[in-house]
Write an enzyme that holds these catalytic residues in place. Structure first.
Site, PDB file in Angstrom:
ATOM      1  N   LEU A   1      -6.274   3.135  -0.379  1.00  0.00           N
ATOM      2  CA  LEU A   1      -5.783   4.406  -0.815  1.00  0.00           C
ATOM      3  C   LEU A   1      -4.370   4.736  -0.605  1.00  0.00           C
ATOM      4  O   LEU A   1      -3.691   4.079   0.201  1.00  0.00           O
ATOM      5  CB  LEU A   1      -6.607   5.422   0.068  1.00  0.00           C
ATOM      6  CG  LEU A   1      -8.278   5.403  -0.106  1.00  0.00           C
ATOM      7  CD1 LEU A   1      -8.977   6.193   1.022  1.00  0.00           C
ATOM      8  CD2 LEU A   1      -8.426   5.792  -1.453  1.00  0.00           C
TER       9      LEU A   1
ATOM     10  N   GLY B   1      -1.458   2.690   4.051  1.00  0.00           N
ATOM     11  CA  GLY B   1      -0.475   1.952   4.978  1.00  0.00           C
ATOM     12  C   GLY B   1       0.033   0.623   4.261  1.00  0.00           C
ATOM     13  O   GLY B   1       0.493  -0.174   4.792  1.00  0.00           O
TER      14      GLY B   1
ATOM     15  N   SER C   1      -4.954  -0.410  -6.513  1.00  0.00           N
ATOM     16  CA  SER C   1      -5.928  -1.220  -7.318  1.00  0.00           C
ATOM     17  C   SER C   1      -7.430  -0.909  -6.956  1.00  0.00           C
ATOM     18  O   SER C   1      -7.890  -1.720  -6.444  1.00  0.00           O
ATOM     19  CB  SER C   1      -5.470  -2.712  -7.009  1.00  0.00           C
ATOM     20  OG  SER C   1      -5.246  -3.014  -5.609  1.00  0.00           O
TER      21      SER C   1
HETATM   22  N1  LIG Z   1      -3.794  10.143  -9.434  1.00  0.00           N
HETATM   23  C1  LIG Z   1      -3.213   9.224  -8.387  1.00  0.00           C
HETATM   24  N2  LIG Z   1      -4.080   8.426  -7.900  1.00  0.00           N
HETATM   25  C2  LIG Z   1      -3.402   7.371  -7.022  1.00  0.00           C
HETATM   26  N3  LIG Z   1      -2.039   7.457  -6.696  1.00  0.00           N
HETATM   27  C3  LIG Z   1      -1.330   8.253  -7.450  1.00  0.00           C
HETATM   28  C4  LIG Z   1      -1.735   9.078  -8.338  1.00  0.00           C
HETATM   29  N4  LIG Z   1      -0.884   9.877  -8.936  1.00  0.00           N
HETATM   30  C5  LIG Z   1       0.144   9.396  -8.480  1.00  0.00           C
HETATM   31  N5  LIG Z   1       0.040   8.569  -7.402  1.00  0.00           N
HETATM   32  C6  LIG Z   1       1.165   7.627  -6.569  1.00  0.00           C
HETATM   33  O1  LIG Z   1       1.197   6.353  -7.292  1.00  0.00           O
HETATM   34  C7  LIG Z   1       0.807   5.408  -6.607  1.00  0.00           C
HETATM   35  C8  LIG Z   1      -0.062   4.373  -7.119  1.00  0.00           C
HETATM   36  O2  LIG Z   1       0.080   3.760  -8.084  1.00  0.00           O
HETATM   37  P1  LIG Z   1      -0.562   2.220  -8.400  1.00  0.00           P
HETATM   38  O3  LIG Z   1       0.130   1.650  -9.140  1.00  0.00           O
HETATM   39  O4  LIG Z   1      -0.634   1.516  -7.059  1.00  0.00           O
HETATM   40  O5  LIG Z   1      -2.053   2.809  -8.571  1.00  0.00           O
HETATM   41  S1  LIG Z   1      -3.111   1.899  -9.267  1.00  0.00           S
HETATM   42  O6  LIG Z   1      -3.212   0.442  -8.754  1.00  0.00           O
HETATM   43  O7  LIG Z   1      -2.700   1.608 -10.645  1.00  0.00           O
HETATM   44  O8  LIG Z   1      -4.451   2.519  -9.234  1.00  0.00           O
HETATM   45  C9  LIG Z   1       0.512   5.839  -5.205  1.00  0.00           C
HETATM   46  O9  LIG Z   1       1.486   5.288  -4.187  1.00  0.00           O
HETATM   47  P2  LIG Z   1       0.877   4.634  -2.930  1.00  0.00           P
HETATM   48  O10 LIG Z   1       0.930   6.087  -1.934  1.00  0.00           O
HETATM   49  O11 LIG Z   1       2.066   3.947  -2.368  1.00  0.00           O
HETATM   50  O12 LIG Z   1      -0.587   3.945  -2.745  1.00  0.00           O
HETATM   51  C10 LIG Z   1       0.892   7.355  -5.386  1.00  0.00           C
HETATM   52  O13 LIG Z   1       2.096   7.622  -4.600  1.00  0.00           O
HETATM   53  N1  LIG Z   2      -1.430   1.554  11.763  1.00  0.00           N
HETATM   54  C1  LIG Z   2      -0.956   1.926  10.784  1.00  0.00           C
HETATM   55  N2  LIG Z   2      -0.542   1.253   9.764  1.00  0.00           N
HETATM   56  C2  LIG Z   2       0.075   1.569   8.527  1.00  0.00           C
HETATM   57  N3  LIG Z   2       0.663   2.675   8.439  1.00  0.00           N
HETATM   58  C3  LIG Z   2       0.381   3.763   9.244  1.00  0.00           C
HETATM   59  C4  LIG Z   2      -0.248   3.194  10.730  1.00  0.00           C
HETATM   60  N4  LIG Z   2      -0.568   4.326  11.416  1.00  0.00           N
HETATM   61  C5  LIG Z   2       0.329   5.366  10.623  1.00  0.00           C
HETATM   62  N5  LIG Z   2       0.780   4.952   9.636  1.00  0.00           N
HETATM   63  C6  LIG Z   2       1.678   5.864   8.852  1.00  0.00           C
HETATM   64  O1  LIG Z   2       1.016   5.943   7.691  1.00  0.00           O
HETATM   65  C7  LIG Z   2       1.806   6.085   6.474  1.00  0.00           C
HETATM   66  C8  LIG Z   2       1.266   5.019   5.440  1.00  0.00           C
HETATM   67  O2  LIG Z   2       2.042   5.257   4.255  1.00  0.00           O
HETATM   68  P1  LIG Z   2       2.357   3.911   3.066  1.00  0.00           P
HETATM   69  O3  LIG Z   2       2.764   2.628   3.798  1.00  0.00           O
HETATM   70  O4  LIG Z   2       3.516   4.650   2.143  1.00  0.00           O
HETATM   71  O5  LIG Z   2       1.083   4.029   2.380  1.00  0.00           O
HETATM   72  P2  LIG Z   2       0.686   3.472   1.026  1.00  0.00           P
HETATM   73  O6  LIG Z   2       1.713   2.454   0.868  1.00  0.00           O
HETATM   74  O7  LIG Z   2      -0.754   2.671   1.310  1.00  0.00           O
HETATM   75  O8  LIG Z   2       0.607   4.730   0.084  1.00  0.00           O
HETATM   76  C9  LIG Z   2       3.092   5.642   6.817  1.00  0.00           C
HETATM   77  O9  LIG Z   2       3.825   7.205   7.391  1.00  0.00           O
HETATM   78  C10 LIG Z   2       2.858   5.051   8.210  1.00  0.00           C
HETATM   79  O10 LIG Z   2       4.165   5.354   9.203  1.00  0.00           O
END
Ligand SMILES: Nc1ncnc2c1ncn2[C@@H]1O[C@H](COP(=O)(O)OS(=O)(=O)O)[C@@H](OP(=O)(O)O)[C@H]1O
Ligand SMILES: Nc1ncnc2c1ncn2[C@@H]1O[C@H](COP(=O)(O)OP(=O)(O)O)[C@@H](O)[C@H]1O
Length: 200
Positions: free
Chosen positions: A33, A37, A106
């Site tokens: 999600l 992380g 994904s």
């Molecule tokens: N609707 C919605 N759902 C999920 N995520 C959203 C959405 N809108 C924007 N974002 C931001 O876009 C990042 C996810 O992009 P991805 O290319 O990894 O998504 S996917 O694999 O195509 O589902 C995701 O980044 P991460 O937080 O790093 O996972 C979000 O910051």
């Molecule tokens: N055990 C852990 N592993 C990974 N991230 C953690 C953990 N504990 C707390 N966090 C925090 O959760 C957040 C994860 O954000 P991020 O790495 O950007 O997630 P994603 O890339 O899946 O969107 C960061 O702020 C990170 O510091």
């Protein structure tokens, strides 16, 4: 094979490039999600590999969704196309001899299976960053969950769009119970034999 596209055969193979680098190449794919992380852990894994002299590159939303895939939304068919293009890019990077890391939500199982077929099973390591939606929402790193709850974002994974969890990932990290450092170390230990094995 598409008509009239005839591949040229090059003399330098992926094995030649791996021999030159002194290690194998493969794809380490992080799924989970938003806020689970993925980027945080992938970043530490890449640093650890880099320090060991391993040639790496990380694909993530910053260099993909703002660039080559900036035409794509978060609708299901666009997510599928997002992941397909990333898998093709990752395939080229693995072919170039790099340990390639990719951090993308994904959410669809069929899309992750497609990556496996594009890069080939032996080159694909699936890392499931398993963090509950409650914890991701509590962290709300980018404020997206708040916006999703307010109805400002549609198709938010975990809230208004599905996440199909991997059933048999190669590695599963439960971030509510494992530190970033411990998780990264466990991943590096898991892939270390793959860096030098010849059973391709
Ligand atoms: N609707 C919605 N759902 C999920 N995520 C959203 C959405 N809108 C924007 N974002 C931001 O876009 C990042 C996810 O992009 P991805 O290319 O990894 O998504 S996917 O694999 O195509 O589902 C995701 O980044 P991460 O937080 O790093 O996972 C979000 O910051
Ligand atoms: N055990 C852990 N592993 C990974 N991230 C953690 C953990 N504990 C707390 N966090 C925090 O959760 C957040 C994860 O954000 P991020 O790495 O950007 O997630 P994603 O890339 O899946 O969107 C960061 O702020 C990170 O510091």
């Amino acid at each position: 094979m598409k008509k009239n596209i005839i591949p040229h055969s090059y003399q330098i193979s992926v094995t030649d490039r791996q021999d030159l680098n002194g290690h194998n190449s493969f794809l380490l794919w992080f799924t989970g999600l938003s806020g689970s992380g993925k980027s945080t852990i992938a970043n530490v894994v890449e640093q650890k590999l880099h320090q060991k002299g391993i040639k790496t590159y990380t694909l993530d939303g910053d260099n993909i969704r703002k660039g080559i895939n900036k035409d794509l939304t978060f609708a299901p068919e666009d997510r599928t196309e997002n992941i397909r293009r990333i898998a093709e890019i990752a395939h080229l990077m693995v072919d170039a001899g790099l340990v390639t890391l990719a951090a993308f939500v994904s959410p669809y199982k069929k899309d992750r299976e497609n990556i496996r077929s594009i890069v080939k099973d032996v080159n694909f390591v699936e890392v499931y960053i398993n963090t509950s939606v409650e914890e991701c929402e509590r962290r709300d790193v980018k404020g997206l969950y708040k916006k999703a709850r307010a109805g400002e974002i549609k198709n938010m994974t975990g809230i208004s769009a599905p996440y199909e969890a991997p059933e048999t990932p190669d590695i599963e990290i439960k971030t509510e119970h494992e530190s970033v450092e411990a998780a990264a170390q466990r991943i590096v230990e898991y892939i270390t034999p793959k860096l030098s094995s010849n059973d391709e």
